[in-house]
Design a protein around this motif. Sequence first.
Motif, short mmCIF file in Angstrom:
data_model
loop_
_atom_site.label_atom_id
_atom_site.label_comp_id
_atom_site.label_asym_id
_atom_site.label_seq_id
_atom_site.Cartn_x
_atom_site.Cartn_y
_atom_site.Cartn_z
N LEU A 101 -29.58 40.73 -14.54
CA LEU A 101 -29.05 39.37 -14.68
C LEU A 101 -28.33 38.93 -13.41
O LEU A 101 -28.53 37.81 -12.91
CB LEU A 101 -28.10 39.32 -15.88
N ILE A 102 -27.50 39.81 -12.87
CA ILE A 102 -26.75 39.46 -11.66
C ILE A 102 -27.69 39.35 -10.45
O ILE A 102 -27.52 38.47 -9.60
CB ILE A 102 -25.61 40.47 -11.42
N MET A 103 -28.70 40.23 -10.39
CA MET A 103 -29.66 40.15 -9.28
C MET A 103 -30.44 38.83 -9.32
O MET A 103 -30.77 38.28 -8.26
CB MET A 103 -30.62 41.34 -9.32
N SER A 104 -30.74 38.32 -10.51
CA SER A 104 -31.39 37.01 -10.61
C SER A 104 -30.53 35.95 -9.95
O SER A 104 -31.02 35.08 -9.22
CB SER A 104 -31.62 36.64 -12.09
N TYR A 105 -29.22 36.03 -10.21
CA TYR A 105 -28.28 35.06 -9.65
C TYR A 105 -28.21 35.19 -8.13
O TYR A 105 -28.23 34.19 -7.40
CB TYR A 105 -26.90 35.26 -10.27
N VAL A 106 -28.14 36.43 -7.64
CA VAL A 106 -28.03 36.66 -6.20
C VAL A 106 -29.28 36.15 -5.49
O VAL A 106 -29.19 35.47 -4.45
CB VAL A 106 -27.83 38.18 -5.91
N ARG A 107 -30.46 36.44 -6.03
CA ARG A 107 -31.69 35.98 -5.39
C ARG A 107 -31.76 34.45 -5.39
O ARG A 107 -32.20 33.84 -4.43
CB ARG A 107 -32.91 36.54 -6.13
N ALA A 108 -31.34 33.85 -6.52
CA ALA A 108 -31.36 32.38 -6.60
C ALA A 108 -30.42 31.77 -5.57
O ALA A 108 -30.73 30.73 -4.97
CB ALA A 108 -30.98 31.93 -8.00
N MET A 109 -29.26 32.41 -5.35
CA MET A 109 -28.33 31.94 -4.32
C MET A 109 -28.98 31.96 -2.95
O MET A 109 -28.88 31.01 -2.18
CB MET A 109 -27.09 32.85 -4.27
N LYS A 110 -29.65 33.05 -2.65
CA LYS A 110 -30.18 33.23 -1.30
C LYS A 110 -31.35 32.31 -1.00
O LYS A 110 -31.52 31.85 0.12
CB LYS A 110 -30.60 34.69 -1.08
N ASN A 111 -32.17 32.00 -2.04
CA ASN A 111 -33.36 31.20 -1.75
C ASN A 111 -33.19 29.74 -2.18
O ASN A 111 -34.15 29.02 -2.33
CB ASN A 111 -34.61 31.82 -2.40
N SER A 112 -31.94 29.31 -2.35
CA SER A 112 -31.69 27.95 -2.85
C SER A 112 -32.20 26.87 -1.91
O SER A 112 -32.38 25.72 -2.30
CB SER A 112 -30.20 27.74 -3.11
N MET A 113 -32.45 27.23 -0.63
CA MET A 113 -32.94 26.25 0.33
C MET A 113 -34.48 26.23 0.39
O MET A 113 -35.06 25.42 1.09
CB MET A 113 -32.39 26.56 1.73
N GLY A 114 -35.13 27.12 -0.34
CA GLY A 114 -36.59 27.19 -0.28
C GLY A 114 -37.26 26.19 -1.20
O GLY A 114 -36.63 25.35 -1.82
N SER A 115 -38.60 26.27 -1.29
CA SER A 115 -39.37 25.33 -2.11
C SER A 115 -39.40 25.74 -3.57
O SER A 115 -39.79 24.96 -4.43
CB SER A 115 -40.80 25.22 -1.57
N ALA A 116 -38.99 26.98 -3.87
CA ALA A 116 -39.00 27.48 -5.25
C ALA A 116 -37.73 28.28 -5.52
O ALA A 116 -37.27 29.03 -4.66
CB ALA A 116 -40.23 28.35 -5.49
N ASN A 117 -37.18 28.10 -6.69
CA ASN A 117 -35.97 28.82 -7.09
C ASN A 117 -36.31 29.99 -8.00
O ASN A 117 -37.14 29.84 -8.91
CB ASN A 117 -35.02 27.88 -7.84
N ILE A 118 -35.65 31.11 -7.80
CA ILE A 118 -35.80 32.23 -8.73
C ILE A 118 -34.98 31.95 -9.97
O ILE A 118 -33.79 31.63 -9.90
CB ILE A 118 -35.36 33.55 -8.07
N GLU A 119 -35.60 32.05 -11.13
CA GLU A 119 -34.92 31.83 -12.40
C GLU A 119 -34.55 33.14 -13.08
O GLU A 119 -33.49 33.26 -13.68
CB GLU A 119 -35.84 31.03 -13.36
N THR A 120 -35.45 34.12 -13.00
CA THR A 120 -35.27 35.38 -13.72
C THR A 120 -35.84 36.53 -12.91
O THR A 120 -36.86 36.37 -12.24
CB THR A 120 -36.02 35.34 -15.09
N VAL A 121 -35.17 37.69 -12.98
CA VAL A 121 -35.68 38.91 -12.36
C VAL A 121 -35.58 40.05 -13.37
O VAL A 121 -34.53 40.25 -13.97
CB VAL A 121 -34.86 39.31 -11.11
N TYR A 122 -36.66 40.77 -13.59
CA TYR A 122 -36.64 41.97 -14.43
C TYR A 122 -37.21 43.14 -13.64
O TYR A 122 -38.18 42.98 -12.89
CB TYR A 122 -37.50 41.80 -15.69
N GLN A 123 -36.62 44.30 -13.81
CA GLN A 123 -37.19 45.51 -13.23
C GLN A 123 -37.94 46.26 -14.33
O GLN A 123 -37.45 46.43 -15.44
CB GLN A 123 -36.08 46.39 -12.66
N LEU A 124 -39.14 46.69 -14.00
CA LEU A 124 -40.02 47.39 -14.94
C LEU A 124 -40.28 48.80 -14.42
O LEU A 124 -40.13 49.07 -13.23
CB LEU A 124 -41.35 46.64 -15.10
#
Length: 453
Positions: A354-377
């Motif tokens: 959950l926190i990694m989803s937030y961190v990735r979304a912070m970092k790519n907020s200037m890009g053309s697509a936002n990360i909403e969710t990250v799961y590790q499998l």
Amino acid sequence: MNIVIIGDGKVGHKLATQLTVERYDVTLIDVRERRLKDTINELDVSCIVGDGASAEIQMEADVQGADLVIACASTDEMNMLCCLLAKRLGAKQTIARVRNPVYYQQIHLFKDELKLSMAVNPELVLAGEISRVLIFPSAAKVETFAKGRVELVEASVNERNPMAGLSFREFYEKYQIKMLVCAVQRGGEVYIPDGSFVPRQGDKINIAASHKEIEKFFKFVGGLRGRVKNVLICGGGKTAYYLSLKLLSLGMNVKIIERDGARCGELCELLPKATIIHGNATDHELLEEEGIDHVDGFVALTGMDEENIIMSMYAKTKNVSKIITKVNDEALQHMVDELGMESVVSAKNVTANLIMSYVRAMKNSMGSANIETVYQLINGRVEALEFQIREAAKYTGIPLKDLTLKENHLVACIVRKRQIIIPGGNDTLEVGDSVVVVTMSQGLEDLEEILKR
């Protein structure tokens, strides 16, 4: 990005591990000098010994220049105070772990005053993961994307499964099930398969599709299990409380076995519709008395991984149809997989996701697509990410067959205006789409990164 983590416990250490793999600059604060020495030997992080609630210690960690401060120390009060202080010192964003149900229920009342960007309740998040598996017992694990419209489930290929011996392309064409197998685990190997991949008996597969299509798949392969009605939970902690609330609201019968008498009294008041038993759940005779032979859902949630494993193994000998085991120790998780335990969960892992989803979304907020969710499998060896395409980019409007994807990257699903698309070569990515990508690379931050240059 500069990230400061306060608390080198299970969650803090897991986050530090994932963040350093992805080359973030991480500073850890903890009062335990010996613990930090071990961490320095293991990870490429800066460590500061001291109280995270001290302005002096936070300034030494350069909190004033931090992009994000994550407080996951032992107490909620400490975490909230650390975040308030960090924000006052100049940290851009803060995340606090808040476990107390009373605090968490009213966090919205003082979130702004505490300057919190996000509050995470590990037990609540874990209870949500467990409830999804109990609601859909055919799957070993269930993750959701696009606000629940898309599910990513793990299943095993057994001797009755008609998939064995057919390539995935042949299976899709023959049986017309709108799904995509996006990861395969075979022994110690992991694959992101293409249409020519042929599954074998014993493989574990991850499938992306709508709930309706996944249900259709399990029905077809003979793996559709009946609805869980009676659930026995061993351990009466916070996760058991949140899980019971959810299951009771769904009409399931819930029984909790808890060894602490005072906690049993609390649970009786908090969960009047549940049955609370004071006793030791590792006692096989007690489990017999409380009807383990007649339950269709068994959840081991004590604070001891070893106890949870032993109880789950016993439940397996009683042919309980759905068994879920909480195991936080990653070394033990590998052992549990070898023992054939189907559904293994970890509060540490779901919180880190959950926190990694937030961190990735912070970092790519200037890009053309936002990360909403990250799961590790598959023990962190594969990642599934959901991107929201916000604006036109070099990959939009082009058929997927004309986009050259990097090896071990797969577009698993597209959600467009509530329509779920299992992509083929003629499908395109468009502005407004939610796109689920599965990859064996760590730290994917932008949708463009899946393309070969």
